[in-house]
Scaffold this motif. Structure first.
Motif, short mmCIF file in Angstrom:
data_model
loop_
_atom_site.label_atom_id
_atom_site.label_comp_id
_atom_site.label_asym_id
_atom_site.label_seq_id
_atom_site.Cartn_x
_atom_site.Cartn_y
_atom_site.Cartn_z
N ARG A 184 9.10 -8.48 5.47
CA ARG A 184 9.14 -7.19 4.75
C ARG A 184 8.08 -7.11 3.66
N ARG A 185 6.94 -7.70 3.94
CA ARG A 185 5.79 -7.59 3.03
C ARG A 185 4.88 -6.52 3.62
N TRP A 186 5.19 -5.28 3.33
CA TRP A 186 4.60 -4.16 4.07
C TRP A 186 3.14 -3.93 3.74
N ARG A 187 2.75 -4.10 2.51
CA ARG A 187 1.34 -3.89 2.17
C ARG A 187 0.47 -4.96 2.85
N ALA A 188 0.92 -6.19 2.82
CA ALA A 188 0.18 -7.26 3.48
C ALA A 188 0.17 -7.07 5.00
N ALA A 189 1.29 -6.58 5.54
CA ALA A 189 1.33 -6.31 6.98
C ALA A 189 0.32 -5.23 7.35
N GLY A 190 0.22 -4.19 6.54
CA GLY A 190 -0.77 -3.14 6.80
C GLY A 190 -2.19 -3.67 6.74
N ALA A 191 -2.47 -4.55 5.75
CA ALA A 191 -3.81 -5.12 5.64
C ALA A 191 -4.13 -5.98 6.87
N LEU A 223 4.59 3.94 2.59
CA LEU A 223 3.38 4.16 1.79
C LEU A 223 2.62 2.86 1.60
N ARG A 224 3.35 1.77 1.31
CA ARG A 224 2.68 0.48 1.14
C ARG A 224 2.01 0.03 2.43
N LEU A 225 2.68 0.23 3.56
CA LEU A 225 2.09 -0.12 4.85
C LEU A 225 0.83 0.69 5.10
N ALA A 226 0.88 1.99 4.82
CA ALA A 226 -0.27 2.85 5.05
C ALA A 226 -1.44 2.48 4.15
N VAL A 227 -1.16 2.22 2.88
CA VAL A 227 -2.22 1.84 1.94
C VAL A 227 -2.87 0.53 2.39
N GLY A 228 -2.03 -0.43 2.77
CA GLY A 228 -2.57 -1.71 3.22
C GLY A 228 -3.44 -1.57 4.45
N ALA A 229 -3.08 -0.63 5.34
CA ALA A 229 -3.84 -0.45 6.58
C ALA A 229 -5.12 0.34 6.37
N VAL A 230 -5.11 1.27 5.46
CA VAL A 230 -6.25 2.18 5.30
C VAL A 230 -7.37 1.57 4.45
#
Length: 501
Positions: A184-191, A223-230
């Motif tokens: 559940r580390r969504w920002r890191a997952a997005g990155a 939002l964290r997932l999207a930011v990490g991915a974008v």
């Protein structure tokens, strides 16, 4: 124990406590307490196995044209070239940058440095899969997942499995994306999703199971997932050329991705590579199929990972063997999940079968001939003898490694005839020709030939559909400025008619 009254006051009898017994599933397996020193013991084993399975990759100067393309790109970038400007390809920038960095450290005369990085990439992928499996099913499952992945990772044609390719460097990021989402580390997952995409576009398919895990968690992490991915993708676009980045990685490959032309050829290739990978997975597929019939696996995210990876393999309708590497991590985890609820002898059988298949593929990699490499080396030797180190040359063909082997600079940013005819991708049907080139490529190519005409032109088409007689612009260029100067291994050499160079 519970007590309940009998007939008299204070008289009790024992009644055993009832336990609910859920249907047997992978998720219901009780995991033992993690063992101390687990990674200290497992990582050396995985590192040794990763090194052994990659031994054939060091046996040859290069394995396929993708390695040659990346090697030439890295040299051009090191000499001031601009990605998506004077250096172009239909791929994102991460792997060309990786090659450039490796060459800066160890020199560009050998691919040994990037081959070592490929071993590290495979080790990282195996370790992340082991960590995922261990978290879900225990220590033994972690060892199983890491070992099975590495054993199967070589299960394709050696030129696909052993090359330091885009997919090999994409896989650690896809595994990392799942690892982060599982925690559940969504920002890191997005990155991690973003870096998988920046290694190769189809790496972005791992976003599907990651998003599913987010939905299942019911956490406000979108939002964290999207930011990490974008953010990483945006940074890569700004570091190169934003419009060029979008064109070359997303919008400029319509003709390449079309299914029209050579349908039987590409379908045969797809079936062949599917069978080859199925042979490599002979130890993994039976447990998965058996468990599908008798129990729930509790692994919906892994099935989505496999399904999205399969869709990525289908995308573009080319079915090259190295595309199939994307399927191996989820297959290894699904097999691990299945083996947790089968008798132990099934695990032993799966590992032994995978060891035998791995040995077969390693022997193939060490013993198989490479006629294309021999041809490219002969051309490169001729080019090196007939030109000076600072000369620019043009190889009209689909083997960019010739430039790298000859240590000569290409006269055009288009390193293969495929970009100018759509032959890249193995098409040999109606959608090959000048009008199917990458949009805007021919005006740029004509300007390059006018401003810096190559000293030597090597027509390596050898009667393919992109031969000069079928490409009017190139035919006129050769007729006006060049004269034939010999034939080497079927390739025709042209030198400038004015005697310069």
């Amino acid at each position: 124990m519970l007590v309940e009254p009998l007939g008299g006051v204070g008289e009790v009898r024992a009644r055993p406590r009832r336990h609910s017994v859920p249907p047997r599933s992978v998720s219901a397996i009780q995991r033992p307490r993690p063992a101390r020193g687990y990674w200290r013991r497992l990582l050396p084993l995985l590192a040794a196995l990763a090194a052994v399975t990659r031994v054939p990759s060091f046996a040859r100067p290069l394995w396929n044209p993708d390695e040659g393309y990346l090697a030439v790109q890295a040299r051009l970038l090191a000499n001031g070239g601009e990605l998506y400007g004077t250096v172009v390809d239909r791929k994102p920038p991460l792997v060309p940058w990786l090659y450039e960095a490796a060459f800066a450290v160890s020199g560009s005369g050998s691919l040994t440095s990037v081959r070592v990085l490929a071993v590290v990439a495979q080790l990282l992928t195996a370790a992340l899969l082991a960590s995922l499996a261990r978290r879900r099913w225990g220590d033994g499952a972690g060892r199983t997942a890491g070992v099975l992945y590495l054993l199967v990772s070589v299960g394709l044609n050696p030129e696909d499995a052993q090359a330091a390719s885009f997919e090999v460097f994409m896989l650690p990021f896809t595994a990392l994306a799942m690892w982060c989402a599982d925690r559940r580390r969504w920002r890191a997952a997005g990155a991690a999703v973003a870096f998988a995409f920046l290694a190769k576009q189809t790496g972005g398919a791992v976003l599907v199971p990651v998003a599913w895990l987010l939905w299942r968690s019911r956490e406000p992490g979108a939002l964290r997932l999207a930011v990490g991915a974008v953010l990483p993708v945006l940074a890569a676009a700004l570091l190169t050329d934003p419009s060029g980045f979008v064109f070359w990685t997303v919008t400029g490959s319509g003709a390449y991705a079309s299914f029209t032309g050579s349908e039987l050829h590409v379908l045969t290739r797809g079936l062949t590579n599917t069978v080859i990978l199925a042979v490599a997975c002979a130890g993994l597929l039976p447990p998965v199929v058996r468990v599908l019939r008798i129990a729930r696996t509790g692994s919906g995210d892994l099935w989505l990972w496999l399904g999205s990876s399969a869709a990525a393999v289908l995308l573009g309708f080319h079915f090259f063997g190295h595309y199939y590497l994307q399927l191996i991590p989820p297959v290894a985890l699904l097999a691990t999940a299945a083996l947790q609820i089968l008798p132990r002898e099934r695990l032993v059988k799966a590992v032994l079968t995978s060891v035998c298949c791995c040995t077969l593929f390693l022997a193939w990699g060490l013993l198989a001939p490479r006629s294309d490499l021999t041809h490219a080396q002969r051309l490169a030797d001729t080019m090196a003898r007939r030109t000076d180190p600072g000369d620019r040359v043009l190889v009209w063909g689909i083997h960019p490694e010739t430039y790298w082997l000859a240590d000569r600079s290409p006269a055009s940013r288009y390193l293969t005839a495929g970009l100018l005819t759509n032959y890249s991708g193995g098409r040999n049907g109606p959608q090959v020709g000048e009008k199917y080139a990458v949009e805007g490529a021919w005006p740029v190519f004509r300007d390059e030939m006018a401003e810096h005409p190559p000293v030597l032109v090597v027509d390596d088409s050898r009667d393919k559909p992109y031969a000069p007689e079928k490409v009017p612009s190139l035919r006129r260029l050769l007729a006006a400025r060049y004269e034939e100067a010999g034939v080497v291994d079927g390739a025709v050499l042209y030198v400038r008619a004015d005697g310069r160079g």
